[in-house]
Write a protein that holds these residues in place. Structure first.
Motif, mmCIF file in Angstrom:
data_model
loop_
_atom_site.group_PDB
_atom_site.id
_atom_site.type_symbol
_atom_site.label_atom_id
_atom_site.label_comp_id
_atom_site.label_asym_id
_atom_site.label_seq_id
_atom_site.Cartn_x
_atom_site.Cartn_y
_atom_site.Cartn_z
ATOM 1 N N LEU A 142 0.844 -1.235 -0.160
ATOM 2 C CA LEU A 142 -0.017 -0.150 0.060
ATOM 3 C C LEU A 142 1.015 1.408 0.053
ATOM 4 C CD1 LEU A 142 -2.465 -1.403 2.508
ATOM 5 C CD2 LEU A 142 -2.937 -1.159 0.308
ATOM 6 N N PRO A 143 0.135 2.381 -0.677
ATOM 7 C CA PRO A 143 1.019 3.727 -0.433
ATOM 8 C C PRO A 143 1.458 3.833 1.171
ATOM 9 C CG PRO A 143 -0.624 3.948 -1.819
ATOM 10 C CD PRO A 143 -0.849 2.552 -1.304
ATOM 11 N N GLU A 144 2.556 4.672 1.357
ATOM 12 C CA GLU A 144 3.142 5.027 2.406
ATOM 13 C C GLU A 144 1.939 5.464 3.504
ATOM 14 O OE1 GLU A 144 6.715 7.392 4.676
ATOM 15 O OE2 GLU A 144 6.428 7.171 2.551
ATOM 16 N N GLY A 145 2.175 4.869 4.589
ATOM 17 C CA GLY A 145 1.142 5.698 5.946
ATOM 18 C C GLY A 145 -0.304 4.863 5.555
ATOM 19 N N ARG A 146 -0.542 4.297 4.496
ATOM 20 C CA ARG A 146 -2.026 3.574 4.754
ATOM 21 C C ARG A 146 -2.107 2.082 5.173
ATOM 22 N NH1 ARG A 146 -2.113 8.429 2.890
ATOM 23 N NH2 ARG A 146 -2.639 9.010 0.690
ATOM 24 N N THR A 147 -3.084 1.939 5.803
ATOM 25 C CA THR A 147 -3.066 0.718 6.464
ATOM 26 C C THR A 147 -4.111 -0.153 5.809
ATOM 27 O OG1 THR A 147 -5.108 1.399 7.965
ATOM 28 C CG2 THR A 147 -2.665 1.720 8.841
ATOM 29 N N ALA A 148 -3.742 -1.530 5.948
ATOM 30 C CA ALA A 148 -4.555 -2.348 5.059
ATOM 31 C C ALA A 148 -6.118 -2.676 5.561
ATOM 32 C CB ALA A 148 -3.868 -3.930 5.554
ATOM 33 N N GLY A 149 -6.046 -2.173 6.969
ATOM 34 C CA GLY A 149 -7.409 -2.331 7.616
ATOM 35 C C GLY A 149 -8.297 -1.192 7.002
ATOM 36 N N GLY A 150 -7.757 0.097 6.555
ATOM 37 C CA GLY A 150 -8.595 1.005 6.103
ATOM 38 C C GLY A 150 -8.959 0.431 4.759
ATOM 39 N N PHE A 151 -8.119 -0.059 3.942
ATOM 40 C CA PHE A 151 -8.339 -0.596 2.525
ATOM 41 C C PHE A 151 -9.494 -1.502 2.649
ATOM 42 C CE2 PHE A 151 -7.417 -3.560 -1.020
ATOM 43 C CZ PHE A 151 -7.639 -2.426 -1.881
ATOM 44 N N PHE A 152 -9.276 -2.509 3.513
ATOM 45 C CA PHE A 152 -10.433 -3.567 3.565
ATOM 46 C C PHE A 152 -11.727 -3.201 4.178
ATOM 47 C CE2 PHE A 152 -6.644 -6.567 3.758
ATOM 48 C CZ PHE A 152 -6.850 -6.999 2.298
ATOM 49 N N ALA A 153 -11.613 -2.188 4.845
ATOM 50 C CA ALA A 153 -12.948 -1.721 5.614
ATOM 51 C C ALA A 153 -13.837 -0.846 4.396
ATOM 52 C CB ALA A 153 -12.580 -0.537 6.743
ATOM 53 N N LEU A 154 -12.916 -0.252 3.351
ATOM 54 C CA LEU A 154 -13.753 0.653 2.248
ATOM 55 C C LEU A 154 -14.259 -0.595 1.310
ATOM 56 C CD1 LEU A 154 -11.177 3.773 1.733
ATOM 57 C CD2 LEU A 154 -13.426 3.472 2.351
ATOM 58 N N LEU A 155 -13.368 -1.702 1.469
ATOM 59 C CA LEU A 155 -13.981 -2.496 0.189
ATOM 60 C C LEU A 155 -15.331 -3.080 0.712
ATOM 61 C CD1 LEU A 155 -11.101 -4.764 -0.685
ATOM 62 C CD2 LEU A 155 -12.097 -3.489 -2.115
ATOM 63 N N LEU A 156 -15.405 -3.432 2.216
ATOM 64 C CA LEU A 156 -16.414 -3.958 2.675
ATOM 65 C C LEU A 156 -17.721 -2.973 2.685
ATOM 66 C CD1 LEU A 156 -15.319 -5.777 5.892
ATOM 67 C CD2 LEU A 156 -16.124 -6.868 3.900
ATOM 68 N N VAL A 157 -17.501 -1.612 2.951
ATOM 69 C CA VAL A 157 -18.365 -0.531 2.894
ATOM 70 C C VAL A 157 -18.917 -0.446 1.515
ATOM 71 C CG1 VAL A 157 -18.758 1.831 2.709
ATOM 72 C CG2 VAL A 157 -17.563 0.722 4.806
ATOM 73 N N MET A 158 -17.823 -0.654 0.588
ATOM 74 C CA MET A 158 -18.488 -0.513 -0.960
ATOM 75 C C MET A 158 -19.525 -1.815 -1.265
ATOM 76 S SD MET A 158 -16.061 0.410 -4.133
ATOM 77 C CE MET A 158 -15.996 -1.306 -4.929
ATOM 78 N N GLU A 159 -18.877 -3.042 -0.696
ATOM 79 C CA GLU A 159 -19.821 -4.201 -1.108
ATOM 80 C C GLU A 159 -21.165 -3.720 -0.510
ATOM 81 O OE1 GLU A 159 -18.564 -7.629 1.100
ATOM 82 O OE2 GLU A 159 -19.581 -8.794 -0.131
ATOM 83 N N ALA A 160 -21.409 -3.465 0.809
ATOM 84 C CA ALA A 160 -22.490 -3.051 1.148
ATOM 85 C C ALA A 160 -23.330 -2.091 0.260
ATOM 86 C CB ALA A 160 -22.589 -2.346 2.569
ATOM 87 N N GLY A 161 -22.643 -1.190 -0.248
ATOM 88 C CA GLY A 161 -23.207 -0.119 -0.879
ATOM 89 C C GLY A 161 -23.815 -0.761 -2.352
ATOM 90 N N MET A 162 -22.928 -1.535 -2.854
ATOM 91 C CA MET A 162 -23.440 -2.207 -4.053
ATOM 92 C C MET A 162 -24.437 -3.142 -3.992
ATOM 93 S SD MET A 162 -19.932 -2.558 -6.068
ATOM 94 C CE MET A 162 -18.903 -3.726 -4.980
ATOM 95 N N VAL A 163 -24.610 -3.726 -2.884
ATOM 96 C CA VAL A 163 -25.677 -4.645 -2.428
ATOM 97 C C VAL A 163 -26.844 -3.863 -2.319
ATOM 98 C CG1 VAL A 163 -26.937 -6.021 -0.579
ATOM 99 C CG2 VAL A 163 -24.454 -6.772 -1.271
ATOM 100 N N GLY A 164 -26.583 -2.604 -1.735
ATOM 101 C CA GLY A 164 -27.852 -1.694 -1.517
ATOM 102 C C GLY A 164 -28.406 -1.586 -2.894
ATOM 103 N N VAL A 165 -27.549 -1.063 -3.812
ATOM 104 C CA VAL A 165 -27.853 -0.500 -5.095
ATOM 105 C C VAL A 165 -28.692 -1.680 -5.958
ATOM 106 C CG1 VAL A 165 -27.094 -0.005 -7.495
ATOM 107 C CG2 VAL A 165 -25.940 0.912 -5.566
#
Lengths: 447, 99, 527, 520, 121
Positions: D105-128
């Motif tokens: 990941l780019p410097e200073g970014r955590t994998a946790g943030g990345f995966f959290a965003l992935l999951l949020v996006m999943e929720a959003g797409m399910v919603g769509v």
């Protein structure tokens, strides 16, 4: 037939006669006042006063006036030409105009025409006087400002501050009169005093008015704008010749006007006391006499004050105006309003809850008193007074880089013609000083 | 004595004031122009009151005067404050906030 | 003479429904008391006393509003009191509630002394010293040390009182007075900044001069309308527009001038010239107050004037106002793109939002009314919180408002960045924020009123405007922080509460807007 | 009232929250993310099981009042089309999480943030996909932008800020234009029904009565949004940038699922809500679709950047999907839906393998690679399978769908179909050429040589620094390969779910079965 | 309608004519013996210190304060006069209103007083 209706019928010739009459009256009063003042003050100082020109010296002021007219006019190079020119006119004109609304006598017949001895009776007569005195201030301020010299400027500011400060107190004191007469017309106010003069019905108003009228006209002991020791001649230091005379005229006419207004408001105007309207003593032309006598009494008060009282310090003076006269006038106004209401209700027999109202009034008065009086007690210990009254001049902060003013705003310094400064100094500065002293002598009879 | 003249005069005064605000550069002069505009309005109000035979317009003129006075006080205070800070009352000199 | 006296003889005491106007009375009364506190309390105890008084006043006003707003007659139709000068009807109750809540938020910011030691306002002038010296070393040193000028409290309360009267004014004269009562304190507040005195004072001068100019226009409009209809009561003007035998010139000229004055206050472009300067120069808490509450008040007034007085002549003018709305949006969006200062950027955003609001305001339907009011509430809270956040990002010279200084903020302070992101998204109108619902309801009302082209235009503009919000997010999240960048001050309880209030309401109104929409739509103007 | 969809919506959200809280510990966060995504997959399986093909139009429905003032409901439900899309998401997310497990990941970014965003996006797409309220759909449609924006902007390549902004603004612009139509829809319904509503099922009956001009305007509003999303040709320019700069995992979801919202929107909203306008404007769409196919293919041929390459192939594929939808035949429609699924899998896989190549070579440029098959045979093989699936070789899943689209479209739109078939040829060209350039021949290219220590040093022990796929990567790709093959040979279960819904959609348009008509 | 004001205008005209006439002829009837020193500003006999152009000079701020206070109180009187004329007809309502009015002003007055706005040092 009311005064206003009487006057409204006046043909034009009569109006012109009255206008000229009033004008002449004012000029004569001025000439008379100057000599009288010098004579009275002279008496008080155990010297004769003017006694050469004319019978008993009574033409002294006329001679002075004519002399002034023929003196050289000097306009400083730094003066703002047009404002400098117009300032004395602005000071002079309202002074004349203000007097128009004063009722100087009762109903008379002039060449068969029934009229009243009053130039004009307006429903807003009192306001005309106040308005004119406000406009007169412009003459003072502009005169001082346009001279391009520090002393007149300071004098003008002082004068303006003084006039407007005392105008508040004066205006507030008049309100009680208006409330009792239910009209702003001067004739109506005079009529309202047939049953009793307001100076004892409304003593507080009277006292405040008298004090503030002295302040309003910049007369001793409130003559700070022309305090010789501090400001040379005040706002008219740079004026000479006829223009100076106009200022001088305005000042004396103002004195006459405020005295006449005092007569009108508090001393029953032209009416003779203790007699009916139909009595021969209240005959129109005789009214003129009573009126002049009463006015002269006030004018004598002016002279008397001048002869006896030392000049106030400026802060004392402002303090008197703002911290004593104004609050008292306000409280007095509310009290009078309250009293009138209660009286009306009692007369009508409808006073429902007198106790409630009394309590209300008491609370209100107490609150106002607290509001006005409490601060003074702690004034000394309060460390955070607003500093604007402190040093006076705005001083820039130490490290402030003052933005460069645009070119056309560049400060122009007095451009004196070249010459050896050292050599010219002594002789150059002497002359104006002498000139001013001379002017001063002309104005102060006892100098 | 048709009221049109009064209305025209007041419109003229108002316009003079408005133009003054737009072209003058001294804060105090601008401010005086605003006051001129307010007084032009007063003239209009009083004229209309006369035309309509009511008192409302005159009463409104009173209120406008009060507001004008309050504006004077506030405005002078602000202008004085800035004058104290920068020794100039020219609007042109106030250039820190240029876009 | 006789007619005048006759009118006076007829004077009857106007009926005053004290219950209905109690919130205003409480606020104005508190303002007076606040002045007395300034006068009589020693310097040290002024701040706490003022805070307590202000809180009590707001709570009291809110209580009075609830008591009255809950009464059956208000919900149904409302009360006209003060001989028709003040109307307390459902929209007014909503706007008052909004104003009071917004005032809570901004007063918390104003009262805060933790972010800037001593508060964001000019310190008390010291005895013998020169008060407002612009940026002098000595002044600065003193500024840090000393307590703030607590006059801001009465000034704010007066302004708030003016705003409350303004939205309730049922005649133009009352409206004008209220306009001044709300404006004059604001002019002063703008000039009281502790930091960057010159900027602050300059903002005050500009605001003042332009504000006075605009109110002169407003007033001339009032005068002409008075000439037109013989009255300044909105309802009489409405009646006059219905009649056909009057001078249309007076009507149009009067309406135009009136609206210019109102639009100026609402900072609708092209009358927005003051907005960026003043927003930038004024102390940030004041900017927050101004941006939120003034907008609410100004549009409250616009709504009432348009709905009550000019509904009948709407076909004459709504094209003009629609064009103005479009112009405002474009100005806000396009000029906003080029800004480099956060406060200026939000100012231009407020210009754009004013355009959106105007779209709702000229849809003269009940839906348009409630939608605009909802939008106002939503926008107000978002803005307050946004300025609250702006006040936190500081460096040694005070607030660091230049956008470049915000780079990488997410790394320094994730929570601040997250909150600000939420607020920016709300301003951009992204779903799950109040901004979205606001835009939605306004545009729904506008389309319903047959203004579909304007709405499409507005939507395109809001996409453009979104760019500059996103740019800030990009800076905060995607850029590396500068080495000497600003720090994020840990806010005290007041600022925290204020930001939290704004952010939470932004979120709540985005997720569960029904209650607010219900409230906003609970009734119509009465007159 | 079915809770399955609601659970599917909430689970990833909760997951996102948990992951974000765990972001201090990378490994724990990743595990949590994987667990939640697998849980979502299980839920998707449950949903699939609960769905009755041929049953009600919308199933698994649930509805709660949200904003009563505007008749907005929180209502969810799926038809066959939505169901397969949701299943696709649920399948892809764990795969993506596995695939991104070891991303740098780019410097200073955590994998946790990345995966959290992935999951949020999943929720959003399910919603769509699950929303059956137009307003709600719009909310999710816009809302899903935000996590994607952050995924690209925070975790993407060098030019990520620009790409993220472009992505967001394009989508937002489309979305806002759609908002106008959404509001218009509401107003129209208020005029027809007396009270406005956003309920999809009600609107379907309400709006078809609207005059054609109204329909066309509203249609255009929706269409622009979906055309940007899908991307159809003139509005596609954001996709290559976003696809190229997005991290691999986000890229898979972007082209695999997020863009399907556009084509899904055609099917779910454009056709049933505005049948007359759809028919009126179909030629326009078809032209765009065909142009997209040819244009995307040609540009793909010319690409030098692998990720942009994938993005351009997607543009071509979306052309096919749009063609199938607007051909108005049940075969083509079903083919399109199936294509949506298959494209998600195959392109997703291409994206993943490209990502794996890049993870080894560190460059996105094709010319930096060469002869890689020698170094990483397994990767080469899987790449090949992915490529074949992408070019729709018979036996892979894509073949079935592409075939159905072409067969189904031909009777109605022979000209467009023939041109589209040209795209198949081009597809073979660009895929095979890409494979050849990267994997065939001698080892060359700066990426590999830099890694191996010098030209031709294939026997050098340091060659081990370009490792072949590890177990995790194989495990990630295996299910995709399996799915490609299974669906390639036995697509019936999916088609069974899809066909009735497509049929219902077409009947809403008023086209019973054009193929049958053609036969008459 | 302005008939009653005619004498006032005449008085004004006469006074203005007199004043303008006097001010205008003054330079012509007096002697003219100018010298440089006469034309300078008067500063007690010393060489005048450089002064900014008229009007640009400094003014003590206290005067502004006084001016502002004057404006406020003057405006207050504007309201008090109409009240005073019709006080009797307004009854209790008028009394309460005017007391409130004066009281409100009193608050501000107390503030100014207490904070030293009325002090001249």
């Amino acid at each position: 037939m009311s005064t206003a209706e009487l006057i409204a019928d006046d043909p034009v010739w009569l109006v012109l006669v009255k206008v000229v009459g009033v004008f002449a009256f004012l000029v004569l009063m001025t000439l008379f006042m100057i000599v009288w003042e010098r004579k009275v003050v002279g008496r008080m100082q155990q010297r004769p006063g003017p006694n050469r020109n004319g019978p008993g010296g009574w033409l002294q002021s006329l001679a002075d006036g004519i002399k002034l007219a023929f003196k050289e006019e000097v306009r400083p190079v730094l003066a703002d030409k047009w404002v400098y020119f117009i300032a004395p006119v602005i000071a002079c004109v309202p002074a004349f105009t203000a007097f128009s609304v004063i009722p100087i006598g009762g109903q008379v017949s002039i060449f068969g025409e029934q009229t009243a001895l009053q130039l004009v009776d307006l429903p807003v007569g009192v306001l005309v006087v106040l308005a004119c005195s406000s406009i007169g201030v412009y003459g003072i301020v502009l005169g001082g400002w346009s001279s391009g010299s520090p002393y007149p400027l300071l004098g003008a500011l002082r004068s303006a501050a003084q006039v407007i400060s005392y105008e508040i107190a004066m205006g507030l004191s008049i309100i009680a009169v208006v409330m009792n007469s239910r009209s702003l017309s001067t004739a109506d106010i005079v009529d309202a005093q047939t049953s009793g003069w307001f100076f004892y019905l409304l003593p507080v108003s009277f006292v405040i008015y008298v004090i503030s009228m002295v302040g309003e006209t910049n007369r001793a002991p409130f003559d700070l704008p022309e305090a010789e020791s501090e400001l040379v001649g005040g706002f008219h230091t740079e004026y000479s010749s006829f223009k100076f005379a106009l200022f001088f005229l305005a000042e004396y006419i103002n004195m006459v006007t405020v005295s006449a207004l005092a007569t009108t408001l508090f001393l029953g105007g032209w009416r003779f006391p203790f007699v009916d309207d139909d009595h021969f003593l209240n005959n129109g032309w005789l009214g003129l006499v009573w009126f002049v006598l009463k006015t002269l009494a006030f004018l004598f008060l002016f002279i008397w004050l001048r002869g006896t009282l030392p000049r106030l310090r400026y802060d004392q003076f402002m303090q008197l105006g703002w911290k004593v006269l104004v609050p008292i006038a306000l409280v007095w106004f509310v009290a009078v309003a309250f009293a009138r209401y209660v009286r009306t209700e009692i007369e009508a027999g409808t006073l429902g809850a007198p106790t409630v109202l009394a309590v209300f009034g008491a609370v209100l008065a107490a609150a106002l008193l607290v509001a006005f009086l409490l601060p003074d007690n702690r004034e000394r210990v309060d460390p955070d007074a607003v500093p604007v009254t402190g040093g006076g001049f705005p001083v820039p902060p130490l490290d402030l880089a003052v933005p460069k003013p645009p070119p056309r705003r560049q400060v122009r310094v007095a451009e004196l013609p070249d010459g050896s400064p050292a050599g010219s100094n002594g002789s150059a500065a002497k002359e104006p000083a002498a000139a001013t002293t001379a002017k001063k002598e002309a104005s102060d009879g006892d100098a | 004595m048709t009221p049109t003249y009064y209305l025209l005069l007041s419109a003229l005064l108002f316009s003079i004031g408005a133009v003054g605000v737009l072209v003058r550069r001294n804060a105090i002069v601008v401010f005086m122009c605003v006051e001129l505009m307010l007084n032009a309005v007063n003239l209009t109000l009083v004229t209309f009151a006369r035309v309509n035979g009511q008192l409302d317009g005159q009463v409104m003129a009173f209120f406008v005067m009060v507001v004008a006075a309050a504006e004077v006080v506030v405005g002078l205070a602000i202008i004085m404050a800035i004058f104290k800070s920068r020794r100039s009352a020219s609007v042109d000199d106030s250039n820190l906030l240029k876009y | 003479m006789t007619t005048i006296l006759a009118q006076v003889e007829r004077l009857t005491v106007p009926e005053i429904d004290y219950g209905a106007v109690a919130p205003v009375l409480v606020i104005l009364g508190a303002a007076c008391v606040s002045v007395l506190l300034e006068a009589f309390l020693p310097k040290q105890s002024r701040w706490p006393a003022q805070v307590v008084l202000t809180v009590l006043a707001l709570a009291g006003a809110a209580g009075a509003l609830i008591v009255h707003g809950g009464a059956a007659d208000t919900v149904d139709r409302g009360v006209v009191t003060f001989s028709g000068a003040i109307a307390v009807d459902p929209p007014v109750v909503f706007l008052w509630g909004t104003l009071l809540l917004l005032a809570v938020g901004s007063l918390l910011l104003i009262a805060d002394r933790s972010v800037e030691p001593g508060g964001a306002f000019a310190p008390e002038p010291q005895a013998g010293g020169q008060g407002g010296g612009g940026g002098a070393v000595a002044t600065r040193a003193r500024a840090v040390a000393s307590v703030m000028q607590t006059e801001v409290f009465p000034l704010t309360l007066f302004a708030l009182g003016g705003m409350m009267v303004f939205v309730a004014a049922n005649d133009l004269l009352t409206m004008f007075i209220a306009l001044e009562v709300l404006s004059l304190p604001l002019y002063l507040l703008c000039g009281l900044g502790r930091r960057r005195r010159l900027l602050s004072q300059e903002a005050a001068v500009k605001y003042f001069l332009l504000g006075a100019f605009a109110s002169a226009f407003f007033l001339y409009g009032v005068a002409l309308l008075y000439g037109y209809s013989g009255s300044v009561k909105l309802v009489d003007i409405a009646a006059a527009t219905a009649a056909t035998d009057r001078s249309d010139t007076l009507l149009y000229a009067g309406f135009g001038l009136l609206v210019v004055g109102l639009l100026f206050k609402a900072s609708v472009g092209p009358f927005h010239a003051w907005t960026p300067d003043v927003y930038q120069g004024a102390p940030t808490p004041v900017t927050a107050f101004m941006a939120a509450c003034t907008k609410v008040a100004a549009f409250g007034g616009i709504l009432r004037v348009l709905h009550v007085a000019f509904q009948g002549s709407s076909w004459e003018w709504n094209v003009v106002l629609a064009v103005l709305a479009g112009v405002s949006m474009v100005i806000g969006a396009v000029l906003g793109l080029t800004q480099t200062d956060v406060k200026r950027m939000i100012a231009y955003s407020s210009v754009a939002h004013a355009g959106f609001l105007l779209v709702g305001a000229i849809a003269l339907t009940p839906e348009g009314l409630s939608a605009t009011m909802f939008y106002l509430a939503a926008y107000g809270f978002t803005t307050i919180a946004a300025f609250g956040v702006v006040s936190l990002v500081r460096n040694a010279d005070g607030e660091a408002t230049h956008l470049s200084q915000w780079a990488g903020l997410a790394k320094r302070s994730p929570i601040t960045a997250a909150v600000f992101t939420l607020l920016l998204l709300a301003l951009a109108g992204i779903p799950f924020t109040s901004g979205f619902i606001g835009k939605f309801v306004v545009f729904a009302a506008a389309i319903d009123a047959g203004m579909a082209p304007l709405v499409v235009f507005a939507l395109v503009v809001s996409a453009i405007a979104a760019f500059f919000y996103l740019r800030v997010i990009v800076l905060m999240y995607f850029s590396e922080p500068a080495a000497d960048g600003p720090t994020v001050t840990v806010p005290g309880a007041f600022t925290t509460a204020s930001i939290t209030l704004g952010a939470v309401i932004t979120l709540v109104l985005g997720v569960w807007p029904a209650f607010a929409l219900d409230w906003a739509g609970s009734g119509q103007f009465i007159f | 009232m079915s809770w399955t969809l609601i659970a599917m919506l909430l689970l990833p959200l909760v997951g996102g929250l948990v992951v974000v809280l765990l972001r201090g510990d990378d490994r724990l966060a990743k595990l949590a993310a994987l667990a939640f995504s697998l849980g979502e997959l299980v839920l998707a399986g449950l949903a699939w099981a609960a769905y009755e093909p041929g049953g009600d139009r919308l199933q698994l429905t649930s509805s709660v009042e949200w904003i009563p003032n505007f008749g907005v409901h929180l209502s969810f439900g799926v038809d066959g089309i939505a169901l397969v899309m949701i299943a696709l998401i649920a399948f892809l997310v764990p795969v993506v999480i596995g695939g991104s497990w070891a991303d740098k990941l780019p410097e200073g970014r955590t994998a946790g943030g990345f995966f959290a965003l992935l999951l949020v996006m999943e929720a959003g797409m399910v919603g769509v996909f699950a929303a059956t309220d137009v307003f709600l759909f719009y909310v999710f449609f816009e809302g899903v932008l935000v996590p994607m924006y952050f995924l690209i902007g925070r975790f993407g390549g060098a030019n990520r800020q620009y790409a993220a902004m472009k992505f967001f603004l394009y989508s937002l612009l489309g979305g806002l234009v759609m908002l106008a139509s959404v509001i218009g829809l509401y107003v129209t319904s208020a005029q027809t029904l007396g009270k406005g509503t956003f309920d999809w099922a009600t609107l379907v009956t309400a709006t078809r009565e609207a005059p054609l001009s109204t329909q066309i305007w509203l249609f255009l509003g929706f269409f622009v949004a979906f055309a940007i999303k899908a991307p159809l040709v003139p509005l596609h320019t954001w996709l290559p940038d976003a696809g190229a700069e997005a991290p691999v995992g986000a890229g898979v979801l972007l082209v695999g699922v997020l863009d399907k919202i556009g084509t899904f929107g055609f099917l779910r909203y454009c056709l049933p809500l505005f049948p007359a306008a759809s028919k009126e404007l179909a030629p326009l769409v078809l032209v765009l679709a065909v142009v997209g196919i040819v244009y995307g293919s040609l540009l793909a041929v010319g690409q030098s950047d692998m990720k942009r390459f994938v993005a351009y192939t997607s543009i071509a594929h979306f052309g096919f999907i749009a063609l199938g939808i607007f051909a108005f035949s049940s075969q083509a429609g079903a083919g399109s839906v199936l294509y949506m699924v298959n494209h998600g899998i195959s392109t997703g896989m291409v994206f993943l393998v490209v990502g794996m190549v890049m993870a080894r070579g560190g460059s996105r440029l094709i010319e930096d690679y060469g002869g890689m098959a020698k170094l990483t045979p397994v990767l080469a093989g899987l790449f090949f399978i992915a490529g074949l699936s992408s070019l729709a070789l018979p036996g892979t899943s894509s073949f079935v769908s592409e075939f159905l689209v072409l067969i189904g479209s031909f009777p109605n739109e022979p000209v467009y179909t023939v041109i589209a078939a040209l795209g198949m040829v081009l597809a073979a060209l660009y895929i095979l050429w890409l494979y050849q350039r990267i994997f065939q021949g001698p080892v060359r290219g700066t990426a590999l040589i830099g890694a191996t220590g010098g030209p031709g040093a294939t026997t050098d022990p340091e060659r081990a620094s370009v490792p072949d796929l590890n177990k995790r990567e194989i495990a990630v790709l295996a299910p995709m390969v399996a799915l490609i093959l299974v669906l390639g040979f036995y697509p019936k279960p999916v088609l069974d779910v899809i066909t009735p819904s497509v049929g219902a959609t077409l009947s809403e348009v008023g086209v019973a079965d054009p193929v049958a008509q053609e036969g008459k | 309608m302005l008939q009653p004001y005619l004498p006032l205008v005449l008085m004004f005209a006469l006074a203005a004519a007199f004043a303008l006439f006097s001010a205008t002829i003054a330079p012509y009837i007096g002697p003219r013996r100018y010298n440089r020193a006469k034309m300078d500003a008067y500063e007690c006999g010393i060489e005048p210190s450089p002064q900014p152009v008229v009007g640009g000079g400094r003014m003590p701020i206290a005067y502004y304060l006084t001016a502002m206070l004057f404006i406020l109180f003057d405006i207050e009187m504007v309201f008090l006069y109409p009240f005073a004329v019709s006080a009797d007809r307004l009854g209790l309502f008028g009394l309460v209103e005017i007391a409130l009015f004066v009281g409100t002003l009193g608050f501000a007055y107390a503030y100014v007083w207490r904070r030293g706005g009325l002090d001249w040092n």
